[in-house]
Design an enzyme around this catalytic site. Sequence first.
Site, short mmCIF file in Angstrom:
data_model
loop_
_atom_site.label_atom_id
_atom_site.label_comp_id
_atom_site.label_asym_id
_atom_site.label_seq_id
_atom_site.Cartn_x
_atom_site.Cartn_y
_atom_site.Cartn_z
CE1 TYR A 280 2.65 4.92 3.27
CE2 TYR A 280 2.52 7.27 3.77
CZ TYR A 280 1.90 6.03 3.62
OH TYR A 280 0.55 5.91 3.82
CD GLU B 39 -2.03 7.78 3.64
OE1 GLU B 39 -1.00 8.43 3.96
OE2 GLU B 39 -2.12 6.55 3.80
#
Length: 403
Positions: A95, A137
Amino acid sequence: MLSEKTMQIVKSTAPVLKERGTEITSCFYERMFKAHPELKNIFNMSRQQTGGQPKALAYTVLQAAENIDRLEALLPVVKQIGHKHKSLQVKPEHYPIVGKHLLEAIEAVLGEAATPDILQAWAEAYEEIARVFIDIEKQMYEEAKKEGAWEDFKPFVVLEKRRESETITSFYLKPADGSDLPEFTPGQYVSVRIKIPGEQYFLTRQYSLSDAWNKDYYRISVKLEAEEGQPKGKVSSYLHEEIEAGSSLEVSAPAGDFSLSGQTDKPVYFISAGSGITPVMSMAKTLAAQESGREITFVHAAKSEKHQAFKEEAEKLVSGNPNNRLLFIYSQASEAPAEHAVKGRLNEDLLKTIVKDQDGEFYVCGPLSFMKSVIEGLQKLGVPTENIRYESFASSLEMQIAN
């Protein structure tokens, strides 16, 4: 928590993102892959070339900007993307890489319009959005582990290769270590990762599980992507032409939120076209095996009988209940179709003859144009939107864009 000022600045960028979003995301992918070519092992580079992935990301970024003050509204989309990330093994460490290059792309495309205040606001917003994705997630990974699923990609062996139609071939996959397979939710998919000779990076594609669960093998059924005038799909053609019984493949644990609902006795309608038959076949076979007595209407559209996959399986699964119905629709039938089949297309008039109960559950899967037509037709017939579930192999995000 984001400040009111930050949220207002981000929301103010929505118009320019709507106008230039795909330009920004295309720049983003170009920059990120140049700095981190190893990420080409994760992303579907064919969708980069067709522009599908930049367009889908641009839509997601726009939705984030418009809903930055109520990110909970994005949870259905976040969960859907989270399943895809899980199947591709996207991890928290990815990310910050995405965030860095996304901000650089915004600055590069917008130039002087990307003021320090806008860039700072988007940096803060991205951190908040990334946190939502990472948390969801993480929960998905933990739940999968509890259910006996494996992490990363696992070696599998092809037990059997079976041709289902002129364009669809099934592969029966068994873990190379001989372990039992965890149960999956009918409608889910796995990622298959292969290294094709001559290709620098791994190629990964998602394929729906096309059979009811059993502990011995998973079945995927792959359509050969070879449309006239288009280049052949690299992965589908390699699987069809080179992979045989005894071959090895790497497979991820099942993922996806297009799933069969339980806890109801409503009639269920499975409506699919092309390779869209694969997830609904898993659903229908699972439901038929439960002997719940629920009425099943199974409708599939294909070019012709030669392109019809799972004909015998579909006939068998509806045979257990006299109220079940089966219909194949062939657009290019060369002669009078066989039993359970008609020549033509699934238009509004034909849909009227199929739908007996608007309060039933409807599962729709296939190409984007087919999906739009069927969903709009069902809605015109009075089927509540909440009763319609769909999976588009183009992308559910692209489905929303098209709407």
